[in-house]
Design an enzyme around this catalytic site. Structure first.
Site, PDB file in Angstrom:
ATOM      1  N   LYS A  68       4.119  23.480  60.725  1.00 51.54           N
ATOM      2  CA  LYS A  68       4.150  22.792  62.014  1.00 51.54           C
ATOM      3  C   LYS A  68       4.986  23.647  62.945  1.00 51.54           C
ATOM      4  CE  LYS A  68       4.128  17.944  60.806  1.00 51.54           C
ATOM      5  NZ  LYS A  68       5.090  16.852  60.847  1.00 51.54           N
TER       6      LYS A  68
ATOM      7  N   HIS B 153      10.468  24.705  66.951  1.00 50.24           N
ATOM      8  CA  HIS B 153      10.763  24.807  68.385  1.00 50.24           C
ATOM      9  C   HIS B 153      12.243  24.755  68.727  1.00 50.24           C
ATOM     10  CE1 HIS B 153      11.367  20.528  68.185  1.00 50.24           C
ATOM     11  NE2 HIS B 153      10.224  20.452  67.534  1.00 50.24           N
TER      12      HIS B 153
ATOM     13  N   HIS C 228      14.943  22.523  67.214  1.00 54.55           N
ATOM     14  CA  HIS C 228      15.579  22.949  65.967  1.00 54.55           C
ATOM     15  C   HIS C 228      16.771  23.854  66.247  1.00 54.55           C
ATOM     16  CE1 HIS C 228      11.431  22.022  64.317  1.00 54.55           C
ATOM     17  NE2 HIS C 228      12.232  21.215  63.649  1.00 54.55           N
TER      18      HIS C 228
HETATM   19  N1  ARG Z   1      11.836  18.687  59.537  1.00 59.39           N
HETATM   20  C1  ARG Z   1      12.188  17.596  60.396  1.00 59.39           C
HETATM   21  C2  ARG Z   1      11.668  17.829  61.802  1.00 59.39           C
HETATM   22  O1  ARG Z   1      11.516  18.962  62.209  1.00 59.39           O
HETATM   23  C3  ARG Z   1      13.667  17.378  60.457  1.00 59.39           C
HETATM   24  C4  ARG Z   1      14.296  17.047  59.142  1.00 59.39           C
HETATM   25  C5  ARG Z   1      15.644  16.458  59.318  1.00 59.39           C
HETATM   26  N2  ARG Z   1      16.283  16.131  58.096  1.00 59.39           N
HETATM   27  C6  ARG Z   1      15.973  15.108  57.327  1.00 59.39           C
HETATM   28  N3  ARG Z   1      16.622  14.949  56.194  1.00 59.39           N
HETATM   29  N4  ARG Z   1      15.045  14.236  57.661  1.00 59.39           N
HETATM   30  O2  ARG Z   1      11.445  16.890  62.526  1.00 59.39           O
END
Ligand code: ARG
Length: 566
Positions: free
Chosen positions: A125, A128, A131
């Site tokens: 995915k 961006h 992050h």
């Molecule tokens: N990968 C997720 C995103 O980009 C964020 C993950 C955050 N951490 C978690 N333990 N849910 O939206």
């Protein structure tokens, strides 16, 4: 000597109140004219059967002959303390120098573990600028907690599992070119992922095919697993390049996939506790009595989702780290997700889940550019970082003040400018990215703070040979010096506020104010001019040294590096 402690001791001695109580009551007045510290006497009125102003007056009388105070005044129901400036400056600067770059450090967190889940981009995915926001915040919080003595674990919960992998494998089989993807994995994987969505609109069967592939992956099919592993490896390699540029490190890259075999236990526990109910074929935990929408645990096809993986991850983290705090640095759009999983964990009777906390942040807006993730118009982290460095490099070329290591200086300033921008406001506020503001060497920016540091260091270099470390500062009573040193004394407060609220912006605010006060100080207090006598010169150099060391520590807590000249 710690002046605040001293005041607390004195008040506690004359009032016979317990120290803790005094400590909680003592305030920093909103205006310097009201003194350096104030003690409100209102709570004493009942016990002492006396009006607060009278109590304050009595106390002022009792404390007025103390040499540490210039004066102690009663104003309304307040007792205002004015420190003896020379004493305060001398004691504080001596203490900063003695701390040897560790001013404000403490061990209040010793023996406690804080987990920080941050950055956590997704493979396949789009990845961006949100992050990057998470990375800046998490990295700073990790440094802040470490500075306070906590055992900190930085966890990168990579999004490396889920139905999008089925889509990606499907897309790869149809349109993927291994060589092209290997060269530029993030862009190319995104490209075929976006193509999948476009094509699936016309040909819905693709969705079924993707589901099949994900099923294969879940069942451990060797070909699907090998592809998954490959996508993960090449993406991580790219992410790590960005982290290296930022100076960010993680203790763990266990992503969602890591928990794929740890979810059955969660499902079993929830079922055993009668928490799972059927809803349109899915298994959910009903949270209506808490006014929260139900949390889906198993989808109608039996597949687990993001939430299930997060619950399994929390349980694993509890067992592995026995954490005091488990902090998720994730954008506010996921606030509901965290509310739901925390509620499920509470329902499951997991006491330790009280230590879980969602630390949210706002959106990042780029003027003129949409941040949408589906249409491919995405701004990539690395491009943003490189642009910051290039722009800084151009400013450096133009100013022509940096003579050596221009690349390194441009990198530290450019990256610093970005990190500073994310930590400039309270985190839930949206951010508008503006190069002009970020790289304004005279505004509230990282370069401004870095410049103040470099300026101080250059003064110290020019003073080489002057032994100022033992200078006596008790004769320095200048107002600008006093304001500057007061700010030095307030560092621990800023660090504690930042940790208590998980808001690095307290430190950002602090260091920006410190840099401003420092600029004012050296403009009104000439240091190396011929007509400055030796004694004063040495005293002022010592203040410069102490200030530089605190600017450096504060910027370090934001993840921002300093340069010796710019
Ligand atoms: N990968 C997720 C995103 O980009 C964020 C993950 C955050 N951490 C978690 N333990 N849910 O939206």
């Amino acid at each position: 000597m710690d002046f605040k402690e001293y005041v607390i001791d004195k008040i506690s001695a004359v009032t016979e109140l317990p120290k803790e109580q005094v400590k909680n009551a003592v305030e920093i007045p909103p205006d310097e004219k009201m003194g350096d510290l104030a003690f409100p006497c209102f709570p004493l009125a009942k016990v002492m059967r006396k009006a607060p102003p009278l109590i304050a007056k009595d106390l002022a009388e009792k404390l007025k002959d103390d040499a540490v105070f210039e004066r102690v005044e009663q104003a309304g129901g307040y007792l205002n303390f004015f420190f003896n400036k020379g004493e305060f400056i001398k004691e504080t600067v001596d203490a900063v120098i003695k701390s040897n770059g560790n001013w404000g450090r403490s061990d209040i967190g010793s023996g406690k573990t804080v987990l920080l889940d941050y950055s956590s981009p997704n493979i396949a995915k789009p990845f961006h600028i949100g992050h990057l926001f998470s990375t800046a915040l998490g990295n700073s919080l990790a440094k802040i907690y470490k500075y306070l003595g906590y055992d900190v674990q930085s966890l990168n919960h990579i999004g490396d599992w889920g139905t999008q992998f089925g889509k990606l494998i499907c897309a790869y089989h149809r349109w993927g070119d291994a060589e092209v993807i290997d060269k530029d994995p993030i862009n190319e994987l995104l490209k075929i992922y976006v193509k999948f969505h476009d094509e699936a609109k016309k040909n819905p069967e693709l969705e079924d095919e993707a589901r099949e592939y994900f099923k294969k992956l879940e069942d451990g099919d060797s070909e699907a697993t090998a592809l998954w592993q490959h996508f993960r490896d090449i993406s991580l390699r790219e992410f790590k390049r960005v982290y290296d540029m930022l100076g960010v490190e993680f203790d763990s890259y266990n992503g969602e996939a890591f928990y794929s075999d740890k979810m059955q236990e969660v499902v079993d526990i929830l079922r055993e506790k009668n928490l799972l109910v059927e809803s349109e074929g899915a298994k959910v935990v009903d949270l209506s009595d808490m006014n929260i929408p139900p949390c889906i645990i198993l989808k109608s096809d039996g597949a687990t989702i993001y939430a299930t993986r997060d619950i399994a991850a929390a349980l694993y983290r509890h067992r592995t780290y026995n954490f005091d705090k488990n902090i998720y640095v994730v954008g506010t759009p996921q606030a509901l997700h965290f509310k739901q999983i925390f509620a499920v964990m509470e329902r499951a009777g997991w006491e330790w889940s009280k230590g879980c906390e969602h630390v949210g942040f706002g959106l990042v807006k780029l003027p003129g550019k949409s941040m949408s993730t589906r249409n491919g118009d995405v701004v990539f982290l690395e491009d943003v970082l490189n642009e910051a460095i290039e722009k800084t490099r151009a400013v450096i070329e133009e100013n022509d003040t940096v003579k050596e290591n221009r690349d390194e200086v441009a990198k530290k300033i450019g990256i610093g400018a970005i990190l500073y921008t994310f930590l400039k406001n309270s985190r839930e506020k949206d951010i508008i990215f503006s190069w002009d503001t970020m790289l304004d060497f005279e505004g509230e920016s990282a370069p401004y703070c870095q410049y103040s540091y470099a300026r101080g260091r250059s003064i110290l270099r020019r003073a080489e040979g002057i032994d100022y470390k033992n200078a006596d500062l008790s004769n320095i009573t200048d107002a600008d010096a006093y304001s500057l040193v007061k700010q030095l004394g307030a560092f621990d407060n800023a660090i504690l506020s930042a940790a208590n609220k998980n808001e690095p912006f307290y430190i950002n605010r602090y260091v920006t104010d410190l840099a401003k006060l420092f600029n004012k100080f050296y403009n009104t207090n000439p240091i190396l001019k011929d007509d400055v006598d030796d004694e004063t010169k040495r005293a002022r150099l010592k203040i410069v040294d102490a200030t530089c060391s605190v600017i450096k520590s504060a910027l370090m807590l934001l993840g921002i590096e300093t340069v010796e000249s710019m």
